[in-house]
Motif scaffolding. Structure first.
Motif, PDB file in Angstrom:
ATOM      1  N   ASN A   5       0.795  -1.226   0.000  1.00 36.91           N
ATOM      2  CA  ASN A   5       0.000   0.000   0.000  1.00 36.91           C
ATOM      3  C   ASN A   5       0.828   1.276   0.000  1.00 36.91           C
ATOM      4  O   ASN A   5       0.286   2.343  -0.224  1.00 36.91           O
ATOM      5  CB  ASN A   5      -0.935   0.025   1.214  1.00 36.91           C
ATOM      6  CG  ASN A   5      -1.947  -1.095   1.167  1.00 36.91           C
ATOM      7  OD1 ASN A   5      -2.391  -1.492   0.100  1.00 36.91           O
ATOM      8  ND2 ASN A   5      -2.304  -1.612   2.318  1.00 36.91           N
ATOM      9  N   ASP A  23       1.116   6.111   2.417  1.00 34.20           N
ATOM     10  CA  ASP A  23       0.056   5.131   2.189  1.00 34.20           C
ATOM     11  C   ASP A  23      -1.219   5.923   1.910  1.00 34.20           C
ATOM     12  O   ASP A  23      -1.895   6.384   2.837  1.00 34.20           O
ATOM     13  CB  ASP A  23      -0.122   4.242   3.414  1.00 34.20           C
ATOM     14  CG  ASP A  23      -1.217   3.199   3.242  1.00 34.20           C
ATOM     15  OD1 ASP A  23      -2.041   3.333   2.315  1.00 34.20           O
ATOM     16  OD2 ASP A  23      -1.249   2.257   4.049  1.00 34.20           O
ATOM     17  N   LYS A  25      -4.149   5.072   0.828  1.00 33.15           N
ATOM     18  CA  LYS A  25      -5.415   4.460   1.246  1.00 33.15           C
ATOM     19  C   LYS A  25      -5.709   4.748   2.711  1.00 33.15           C
ATOM     20  O   LYS A  25      -6.858   4.905   3.108  1.00 33.15           O
ATOM     21  CB  LYS A  25      -5.388   2.955   1.002  1.00 33.15           C
ATOM     22  CG  LYS A  25      -5.429   2.586  -0.455  1.00 33.15           C
ATOM     23  CD  LYS A  25      -5.449   1.096  -0.647  1.00 33.15           C
ATOM     24  CE  LYS A  25      -5.478   0.773  -2.134  1.00 33.15           C
ATOM     25  NZ  LYS A  25      -5.443  -0.664  -2.372  1.00 33.15           N
ATOM     26  N   ASN A  27      -4.037   7.290   4.424  1.00 36.92           N
ATOM     27  CA  ASN A  27      -3.586   8.656   4.714  1.00 36.92           C
ATOM     28  C   ASN A  27      -2.498   8.682   5.789  1.00 36.92           C
ATOM     29  O   ASN A  27      -2.521   9.495   6.705  1.00 36.92           O
ATOM     30  CB  ASN A  27      -4.742   9.566   5.114  1.00 36.92           C
ATOM     31  CG  ASN A  27      -5.616   9.922   3.933  1.00 36.92           C
ATOM     32  OD1 ASN A  27      -5.256   9.692   2.785  1.00 36.92           O
ATOM     33  ND2 ASN A  27      -6.771  10.474   4.210  1.00 36.92           N
TER      34      ASN A  27
END
Length: 79
Positions: A5, A23, A25, A27
């Motif tokens: 990720n 990352d 997804k 935050n």
């Protein structure tokens, strides 16, 4: 920090920051400092990443935007 990720963010060499991984997804921003300490910063958005990427000094921008706004971007030491 390396997982499917996260993405490594390339910046000019910094005397303060050794590496940053984002990352999108979750935050999350993972920061490893030249000292070897590593932190996880929460609530980081693409806008923050863009400002850091465009800054003349990523260390100064990181300090001014993220570290000085702990109420917006809480953090946890991870190493």
């Amino acid at each position: 920090m390396d997982n499917d990720n996260t993405m490594a963010i390339r910046f000019p060499e910094s005397s303060m920051i050794a590496s940053l991984e984002f990352d999108p997804k979750a935050n999350l921003l993972y920061a490893r400092y030249q000292s070897g300490e590593a932190y996880q910063y929460f609530n980081i958005t693409w806008n923050v990443i863009k400002v850091l990427a465009e800054a003349d000094s990523v260390g100064k921008a990181f300090h001014a935007i993220v570290k000085k706004n702990e109420h917006l971007y809480p953090f946890k030491r991870i190493a």
